[in-house]
Design a protein around this motif. Sequence first.
Motif, PDB file in Angstrom:
ATOM      1  N   ARG A 231       0.814  -1.213   0.000  1.00 14.51           N
ATOM      2  CA  ARG A 231       0.000   0.000   0.000  1.00 14.51           C
ATOM      3  C   ARG A 231       0.845   1.259   0.000  1.00 14.51           C
ATOM      4  O   ARG A 231       0.456   2.273  -0.573  1.00 14.51           O
ATOM      5  CB  ARG A 231      -0.933  -0.019   1.208  1.00 14.51           C
ATOM      6  CG  ARG A 231      -1.943   1.104   1.259  1.00 14.51           C
ATOM      7  CD  ARG A 231      -2.997   0.831   2.296  1.00 14.51           C
ATOM      8  NE  ARG A 231      -3.741  -0.384   2.005  1.00 14.51           N
ATOM      9  CZ  ARG A 231      -4.694  -0.886   2.784  1.00 14.51           C
ATOM     10  NH1 ARG A 231      -4.992  -0.273   3.930  1.00 14.51           N
ATOM     11  NH2 ARG A 231      -5.320  -1.989   2.449  1.00 14.51           N
ATOM     12  N   LEU A 232       2.009   1.228   0.628  1.00 12.76           N
ATOM     13  CA  LEU A 232       2.904   2.380   0.661  1.00 12.76           C
ATOM     14  C   LEU A 232       4.108   2.223  -0.254  1.00 12.76           C
ATOM     15  O   LEU A 232       4.783   3.206  -0.557  1.00 12.76           O
ATOM     16  CB  LEU A 232       3.384   2.637   2.092  1.00 12.76           C
ATOM     17  CG  LEU A 232       2.324   3.078   3.098  1.00 12.76           C
ATOM     18  CD1 LEU A 232       2.946   3.275   4.461  1.00 12.76           C
ATOM     19  CD2 LEU A 232       1.647   4.362   2.632  1.00 12.76           C
ATOM     20  N   THR A 233       4.399   0.997  -0.676  1.00 12.51           N
ATOM     21  CA  THR A 233       5.578   0.780  -1.517  1.00 12.51           C
ATOM     22  C   THR A 233       5.392   1.390  -2.896  1.00 12.51           C
ATOM     23  O   THR A 233       6.271   2.102  -3.403  1.00 12.51           O
ATOM     24  CB  THR A 233       5.872  -0.718  -1.644  1.00 12.51           C
ATOM     25  OG1 THR A 233       6.012  -1.274  -0.328  1.00 12.51           O
ATOM     26  CG2 THR A 233       7.130  -0.964  -2.445  1.00 12.51           C
ATOM     27  N   LYS A 234       4.252   1.120  -3.516  1.00 12.78           N
ATOM     28  CA  LYS A 234       4.014   1.658  -4.854  1.00 12.78           C
ATOM     29  C   LYS A 234       3.953   3.183  -4.883  1.00 12.78           C
ATOM     30  O   LYS A 234       4.575   3.800  -5.760  1.00 12.78           O
ATOM     31  CB  LYS A 234       2.733   1.045  -5.428  1.00 12.78           C
ATOM     32  CG  LYS A 234       2.853  -0.431  -5.738  1.00 12.78           C
ATOM     33  CD  LYS A 234       1.700  -0.930  -6.586  1.00 12.78           C
ATOM     34  CE  LYS A 234       0.394  -0.854  -5.867  1.00 12.78           C
ATOM     35  NZ  LYS A 234      -0.703  -1.472  -6.659  1.00 12.78           N
ATOM     36  N   PRO A 235       3.249   3.847  -3.966  1.00  9.95           N
ATOM     37  CA  PRO A 235       3.306   5.321  -3.968  1.00  9.95           C
ATOM     38  C   PRO A 235       4.701   5.869  -3.727  1.00  9.95           C
ATOM     39  O   PRO A 235       5.081   6.889  -4.323  1.00  9.95           O
ATOM     40  CB  PRO A 235       2.347   5.715  -2.839  1.00  9.95           C
ATOM     41  CG  PRO A 235       1.427   4.567  -2.704  1.00  9.95           C
ATOM     42  CD  PRO A 235       2.245   3.357  -3.009  1.00  9.95           C
ATOM     43  N   THR A 236       5.500   5.200  -2.886  1.00  9.18           N
ATOM     44  CA  THR A 236       6.859   5.682  -2.620  1.00  9.18           C
ATOM     45  C   THR A 236       7.716   5.607  -3.879  1.00  9.18           C
ATOM     46  O   THR A 236       8.430   6.559  -4.229  1.00  9.18           O
ATOM     47  CB  THR A 236       7.494   4.865  -1.491  1.00  9.18           C
ATOM     48  OG1 THR A 236       6.678   4.971  -0.316  1.00  9.18           O
ATOM     49  CG2 THR A 236       8.893   5.365  -1.186  1.00  9.18           C
ATOM     50  N   VAL A 237       7.673   4.459  -4.561  1.00  8.37           N
ATOM     51  CA  VAL A 237       8.448   4.308  -5.795  1.00  8.37           C
ATOM     52  C   VAL A 237       7.979   5.288  -6.862  1.00  8.37           C
ATOM     53  O   VAL A 237       8.789   5.934  -7.555  1.00  8.37           O
ATOM     54  CB  VAL A 237       8.360   2.861  -6.295  1.00  8.37           C
ATOM     55  CG1 VAL A 237       9.032   2.715  -7.657  1.00  8.37           C
ATOM     56  CG2 VAL A 237       8.990   1.907  -5.290  1.00  8.37           C
ATOM     57  N   SER A 238       6.666   5.440  -6.998  1.00  7.00           N
ATOM     58  CA  SER A 238       6.125   6.324  -8.032  1.00  7.00           C
ATOM     59  C   SER A 238       6.499   7.776  -7.774  1.00  7.00           C
ATOM     60  O   SER A 238       6.953   8.488  -8.686  1.00  7.00           O
ATOM     61  CB  SER A 238       4.600   6.159  -8.101  1.00  7.00           C
ATOM     62  OG  SER A 238       4.239   4.818  -8.362  1.00  7.00           O
ATOM     63  N   LEU A 239       6.326   8.234  -6.547  1.00  6.24           N
ATOM     64  CA  LEU A 239       6.650   9.627  -6.232  1.00  6.24           C
ATOM     65  C   LEU A 239       8.146   9.891  -6.336  1.00  6.24           C
ATOM     66  O   LEU A 239       8.558  10.996  -6.712  1.00  6.24           O
ATOM     67  CB  LEU A 239       6.137   9.969  -4.837  1.00  6.24           C
ATOM     68  CG  LEU A 239       4.611   9.994  -4.674  1.00  6.24           C
ATOM     69  CD1 LEU A 239       4.228  10.268  -3.228  1.00  6.24           C
ATOM     70  CD2 LEU A 239       3.990  11.029  -5.602  1.00  6.24           C
ATOM     71  N   THR A 240       8.979   8.901  -6.010  1.00  5.74           N
ATOM     72  CA  THR A 240      10.424   9.077  -6.152  1.00  5.74           C
ATOM     73  C   THR A 240      10.817   9.279  -7.606  1.00  5.74           C
ATOM     74  O   THR A 240      11.622  10.169  -7.939  1.00  5.74           O
ATOM     75  CB  THR A 240      11.159   7.865  -5.566  1.00  5.74           C
ATOM     76  OG1 THR A 240      10.806   7.719  -4.185  1.00  5.74           O
ATOM     77  CG2 THR A 240      12.663   8.027  -5.694  1.00  5.74           C
ATOM     78  N   LEU A 241      10.249   8.466  -8.493  1.00  9.07           N
ATOM     79  CA  LEU A 241      10.562   8.606  -9.921  1.00  9.07           C
ATOM     80  C   LEU A 241      10.073   9.942 -10.468  1.00  9.07           C
ATOM     81  O   LEU A 241      10.771  10.610 -11.248  1.00  9.07           O
ATOM     82  CB  LEU A 241       9.932   7.450 -10.701  1.00  9.07           C
ATOM     83  CG  LEU A 241      10.496   6.049 -10.399  1.00  9.07           C
ATOM     84  CD1 LEU A 241       9.714   4.995 -11.167  1.00  9.07           C
ATOM     85  CD2 LEU A 241      11.970   5.981 -10.752  1.00  9.07           C
ATOM     86  N   LEU A 242       8.888  10.360 -10.070  1.00  9.90           N
ATOM     87  CA  LEU A 242       8.370  11.643 -10.543  1.00  9.90           C
ATOM     88  C   LEU A 242       9.195  12.812 -10.004  1.00  9.90           C
ATOM     89  O   LEU A 242       9.431  13.797 -10.715  1.00  9.90           O
ATOM     90  CB  LEU A 242       6.908  11.790 -10.140  1.00  9.90           C
ATOM     91  CG  LEU A 242       5.919  10.848 -10.839  1.00  9.90           C
ATOM     92  CD1 LEU A 242       4.514  11.042 -10.272  1.00  9.90           C
ATOM     93  CD2 LEU A 242       5.909  11.087 -12.346  1.00  9.90           C
ATOM     94  N   CYS A 243       9.645  12.714  -8.752  1.00  9.89           N
ATOM     95  CA  CYS A 243      10.475  13.789  -8.194  1.00  9.89           C
ATOM     96  C   CYS A 243      11.818  13.890  -8.910  1.00  9.89           C
ATOM     97  O   CYS A 243      12.329  14.994  -9.141  1.00  9.89           O
ATOM     98  CB  CYS A 243      10.689  13.545  -6.701  1.00  9.89           C
ATOM     99  SG  CYS A 243       9.221  13.851  -5.688  1.00  9.89           S
ATOM    100  N   LEU A 244      12.402  12.740  -9.275  1.00 10.45           N
ATOM    101  CA  LEU A 244      13.654  12.774 -10.027  1.00 10.45           C
ATOM    102  C   LEU A 244      13.460  13.428 -11.394  1.00 10.45           C
ATOM    103  O   LEU A 244      14.317  14.191 -11.858  1.00 10.45           O
ATOM    104  CB  LEU A 244      14.197  11.349 -10.192  1.00 10.45           C
ATOM    105  CG  LEU A 244      14.707  10.666  -8.919  1.00 10.45           C
ATOM    106  CD1 LEU A 244      15.137   9.234  -9.228  1.00 10.45           C
ATOM    107  CD2 LEU A 244      15.861  11.452  -8.312  1.00 10.45           C
TER     108      LEU A 244
END
Length: 355
Positions: A231-244
């Motif tokens: 539940r938190l892993t996918k949002p973390t990975v997604s937001l990290t890629l978008l922030c980069l």
Amino acid sequence: MLCSSERGMAAEEKPGVKSSSSIVPCFLFVELVIMAGTVLLAYYFEYTDTFPVHIQGFFCYDKTFSKPYPGPDDTSKIPPVLIYSLVTAIPTFTILVGELCAFFTKAEGTQEKTIVTADCCYFNPLLRRIIRFLGVYAFGLFTTTIFANAGQVVTGNQTPHFLSACRPNYTALGCQSTMQYITERRACTGNPLIVMSARKSFPSKDAALSVYSAVYTVMYVTLVFRTKGTRLTKPTVSLTLLCLAMLVGVVRVAEYRNHWADVLAGFFTGGAIAVFLVTCVINNFQQMQPPPPPPRPQRPESVLGMPMVTLPCVESPLEKLRGDLHSPRSHDHQPYRFPTTPDVLIPSRSISSEV
């Protein structure tokens, strides 16, 4: 060599195998040709002068283009080599890991069928999905490069450090006020290669590629990884890629290599291409769904829309009378005879009235 019908029958006999005689010709003569043409067009835009850049004029002493020259792109905090490596490695690694995990954890009934095109040619569903997703991603990567380069060539918008790279001779050009517009092609005295690079600002290619890679990978992670407990892993990975990806655009603006409008246009270009390819070309990374269960037989319904078993059973008087006739109640065991109706109906008139 078996004919196509015999191959199809042989394929149908094996569970989980289906026959297709068009997948190889389409891949060799259509998709590879389109891919090769895309790569060739991207090469001509990037490394040749086949498509000349539009030469735009500028105002004398224009402060919009008077920022200091930041140096070549290789000296940037996020050089193009690093960007190209990340946009190639991160999606490839993510898709490989995701497909391997999905293939070995899926149930038996939900796995895609192996495609057979001949007696010796079998396409494993795992290999097929990996080639499909990575092939579409590579096509979109070169397409994004073409769109960005085409926009830069057509518009010819200058970078914020254009005048520092151009080094115009204001005395020879007769610049006496900031409202004077210079349209001469030979107004710049700087390095022609640096000047030509300073005329390619809109849209930002690095911003477009980074956002395309991030959006494509984020949609893959969101739509394919369905493991419980993430539940938190996918949002973390997604937001990290978008922030980069956003960080690439911020650095381009901070180093005076692009304007904000150039970066936003690059974001829009890369994101739009990624969303289009995911939703319209590969259909949101859909997997084979298990066959739906057979529909349960429904009870017949009456005219009122209620099941017939819920209505009370009312016995008809005729049926009750018929049951009494067939039951041995009478002592003489003689069948009951209904009284015969008269053949002539006599009108009910009183005799006194006739007299």
